[in-house]
Design a protein around this motif. Structure first.
Motif, PDB file in Angstrom:
ATOM      1  N   SER A  28       0.862  -1.181   0.000  1.00 52.70           N
ATOM      2  CA  SER A  28       0.000   0.000   0.000  1.00 52.70           C
ATOM      3  C   SER A  28       0.900   1.233   0.000  1.00 52.70           C
ATOM      4  O   SER A  28       1.839   1.313   0.804  1.00 52.70           O
ATOM      5  N   THR A  29       0.606   2.183  -0.856  1.00 57.81           N
ATOM      6  CA  THR A  29       1.415   3.410  -0.891  1.00 57.81           C
ATOM      7  C   THR A  29       1.305   4.164   0.432  1.00 57.81           C
ATOM      8  O   THR A  29       2.231   4.869   0.825  1.00 57.81           O
ATOM      9  N   ASN A  30       0.175   4.011   1.137  1.00 54.37           N
ATOM     10  CA  ASN A  30       0.043   4.673   2.446  1.00 54.37           C
ATOM     11  C   ASN A  30       1.109   4.172   3.417  1.00 54.37           C
ATOM     12  O   ASN A  30       1.646   4.947   4.213  1.00 54.37           O
ATOM     13  N   GLN A  50      -0.995  -2.221  -6.330  1.00 52.37           N
ATOM     14  CA  GLN A  50      -0.939  -2.486  -4.886  1.00 52.37           C
ATOM     15  C   GLN A  50      -1.429  -3.909  -4.621  1.00 52.37           C
ATOM     16  O   GLN A  50      -2.433  -4.339  -5.177  1.00 52.37           O
ATOM     17  N   ARG A  54      -5.758  -0.427   0.529  1.00 53.30           N
ATOM     18  CA  ARG A  54      -6.895  -0.409   1.445  1.00 53.30           C
ATOM     19  C   ARG A  54      -7.777   0.815   1.241  1.00 53.30           C
ATOM     20  O   ARG A  54      -7.322   1.864   0.794  1.00 53.30           O
ATOM     21  N   GLY A  55      -9.050   0.613   1.574  1.00 50.96           N
ATOM     22  CA  GLY A  55     -10.022   1.687   1.481  1.00 50.96           C
ATOM     23  C   GLY A  55     -10.547   2.014   2.861  1.00 50.96           C
ATOM     24  O   GLY A  55      -9.983   1.591   3.877  1.00 50.96           O
ATOM     25  N   TRP A  61      -8.852  -2.168  -1.488  1.00 51.29           N
ATOM     26  CA  TRP A  61      -9.008  -1.301  -2.673  1.00 51.29           C
ATOM     27  C   TRP A  61      -8.234  -1.982  -3.795  1.00 51.29           C
ATOM     28  O   TRP A  61      -7.023  -2.066  -3.762  1.00 51.29           O
ATOM     29  N   LEU A  70      -2.556   5.595  -8.332  1.00 52.91           N
ATOM     30  CA  LEU A  70      -2.541   5.203  -6.919  1.00 52.91           C
ATOM     31  C   LEU A  70      -1.379   5.918  -6.244  1.00 52.91           C
ATOM     32  O   LEU A  70      -0.215   5.690  -6.610  1.00 52.91           O
ATOM     33  N   SER A  72       0.111   8.313  -2.533  1.00 48.91           N
ATOM     34  CA  SER A  72      -0.052   8.834  -1.174  1.00 48.91           C
ATOM     35  C   SER A  72       0.872  10.030  -1.000  1.00 48.91           C
ATOM     36  O   SER A  72       2.051   9.956  -1.359  1.00 48.91           O
ATOM     37  N   LYS A 124     -18.707   6.367  -8.657  1.00 49.99           N
ATOM     38  CA  LYS A 124     -17.437   6.640  -7.963  1.00 49.99           C
ATOM     39  C   LYS A 124     -16.243   6.517  -8.905  1.00 49.99           C
ATOM     40  O   LYS A 124     -16.076   5.501  -9.576  1.00 49.99           O
ATOM     41  N   GLY A 145      -3.870   9.233   1.124  1.00 50.39           N
ATOM     42  CA  GLY A 145      -3.861   8.207   0.070  1.00 50.39           C
ATOM     43  C   GLY A 145      -5.027   8.429  -0.881  1.00 50.39           C
ATOM     44  O   GLY A 145      -6.159   8.622  -0.441  1.00 50.39           O
ATOM     45  N   GLY A 147      -6.822   7.045  -4.634  1.00 53.23           N
ATOM     46  CA  GLY A 147      -6.900   6.125  -5.773  1.00 53.23           C
ATOM     47  C   GLY A 147      -7.894   6.691  -6.774  1.00 53.23           C
ATOM     48  O   GLY A 147      -9.033   6.978  -6.421  1.00 53.23           O
TER      49      GLY A 147
HETATM   50  C1  BTN Z   1     -12.065   4.608  -0.215  1.00 51.92           C
HETATM   51  O1  BTN Z   1     -12.427   3.608   0.432  1.00 51.92           O
HETATM   52  O2  BTN Z   1     -12.864   5.230  -0.923  1.00 51.92           O
HETATM   53  C2  BTN Z   1     -10.651   5.075  -0.135  1.00 51.92           C
HETATM   54  C3  BTN Z   1      -9.749   4.392  -1.137  1.00 51.92           C
HETATM   55  C4  BTN Z   1      -8.312   4.869  -1.102  1.00 51.92           C
HETATM   56  C5  BTN Z   1      -7.408   4.069  -2.007  1.00 51.92           C
HETATM   57  C6  BTN Z   1      -6.020   4.651  -2.111  1.00 51.92           C
HETATM   58  S1  BTN Z   1      -5.076   3.933  -3.405  1.00 51.92           S
HETATM   59  C7  BTN Z   1      -3.623   4.705  -2.826  1.00 51.92           C
HETATM   60  C8  BTN Z   1      -3.659   4.663  -1.310  1.00 51.92           C
HETATM   61  N1  BTN Z   1      -3.082   3.427  -0.812  1.00 51.92           N
HETATM   62  C9  BTN Z   1      -3.995   2.658  -0.222  1.00 51.92           C
HETATM   63  O3  BTN Z   1      -3.761   1.529   0.280  1.00 51.92           O
HETATM   64  N2  BTN Z   1      -5.194   3.248  -0.240  1.00 51.92           N
HETATM   65  C10 BTN Z   1      -5.135   4.559  -0.873  1.00 51.92           C
END
Ligand code: BTN
Length: 261
Positions: A28-30, A50, A54-55, A61, A70, A72, A124, A145, A147
């Motif tokens: 995950s970039t986060n 990724q 994650r969302g 995600w 993608l 952060s 979305k 983060g 996406g």
């Molecule tokens: C959502 O649930 O709407 C938020 C989604 C966010 C996704 C981005 S992709 C880049 C960054 N890294 C992650 O793991 N999640 C965010």
């Protein structure tokens, strides 16, 4: 549509002198942004794919390699009091403004579904996941983060009809490095105003949820489904929901479904 493979060079060109890290594939970039302890505010981590994206609310995600943008951004807000909702506003607003400014985009197609879903034509197109990084009691960084579905094809997936991508909507190729450069300019702009009332006012102006009949699934200590009319948002970004008995509820975190979704 074109497949604009991201490269270190294309990103360097689009990002100028901004510090960045580019990984072809990562969890995950986060997480990479969180661990980049000496990153200056505004530094960005970008990836093509990724494996543990994650969302919100602990969901995953997923975006096929090359189909999305993608990234952060590391932010170092001056105040410890900065709230996640404010960071959400920074991200969602920056994405909405940037998408609306694309040459082939009709401005009124872009909107925000409370609190952080960027939509094109009610579907979305991008999600925002802000996270705070603490060192003891001190906020050491905020990670924003984001996406963005650039050419993701949702046909035949459970998200068909609810999610879309920019290229599908505008019918023109989008260069992701260039898009990232534009997005970061707007993120810089709003991140510098994270404490100001102008941030809330600008975010509110993009919300299509206000005035709509909605179902809200509240998240947090209690989870419940509530139906009502989205009356407004308050200065902290909470949703003010008017129930059918005339009372109002203040929702701090939750997920909105509008009629027809
Ligand atoms: C959502 O649930 O709407 C938020 C989604 C966010 C996704 C981005 S992709 C880049 C960054 N890294 C992650 O793991 N999640 C965010």
């Amino acid at each position: 549509m074109a497949n604009d493979l991201l490269t270190y060079e294309s990103l360097r060109l689009a990002l100028g002198g901004r510090p960045f890290r580019f990984l072809h594939r990562t969890g995950s970039t986060n997480d990479i942004a969180r661990d980049w302890t000496d990153a200056p505010s505004g530094a960005v981590v970008v990836t093509e794919e990724q494996t543990a994206g994650r969302g919100r609310f602990g969901r995953s995600w997923i975006a096929p390699s090359g189909s999305a943008l993608l990234f952060s951004v590391v932010l170092r807000p001056k105040v410890d009091a900065v709230q996640l909702t404010r960071l959400t506003m920074v991200g969602a607003l920056a994405v909405a403004e940037t998408l609306a400014s694309l040459p082939a985009m009709a401005v009124d197609m872009v909107g925000l579904k409370w609190p952080n879903d960027v939509q094109i034509a009610g579907r979305k197109v991008a999600g925002i996941l802000p996270e705070l990084v603490w060192e003891g009691d001190t906020l050491s960084a905020a990670v924003l983060g984001i996406g963005v579905n650039v050419r993701t094809d949702f046909t035949g997936t459970p998200l068909e009809g609810r999610a879309t991508s920019i290229e599908r909507q505008v019918g023109a190729a989008v260069d992701r490095a260039d898009l990232l450069g534009k997005l970061l300019v707007r993120i810089d702009h709003w991140a510098a105003r994270v404490e100001e009332a102008s941030l809330v006012a600008a975010w509110r102006a993009w919300l299509t949820t206000i005035g709509q009949r909605v179902n809200v699934r509240t998240m947090g200590e209690t989870e419940e489904e509530i139906e009502g009319t989205a009356d407004d948002v308050d200065d902290d970004g909470a949703l003010i929901l008017r129930l059918d008995d005339g009372t109002t509820r203040r929702i701090v975190a939750g997920e909105v479904t509008t009629q027809g979704e």
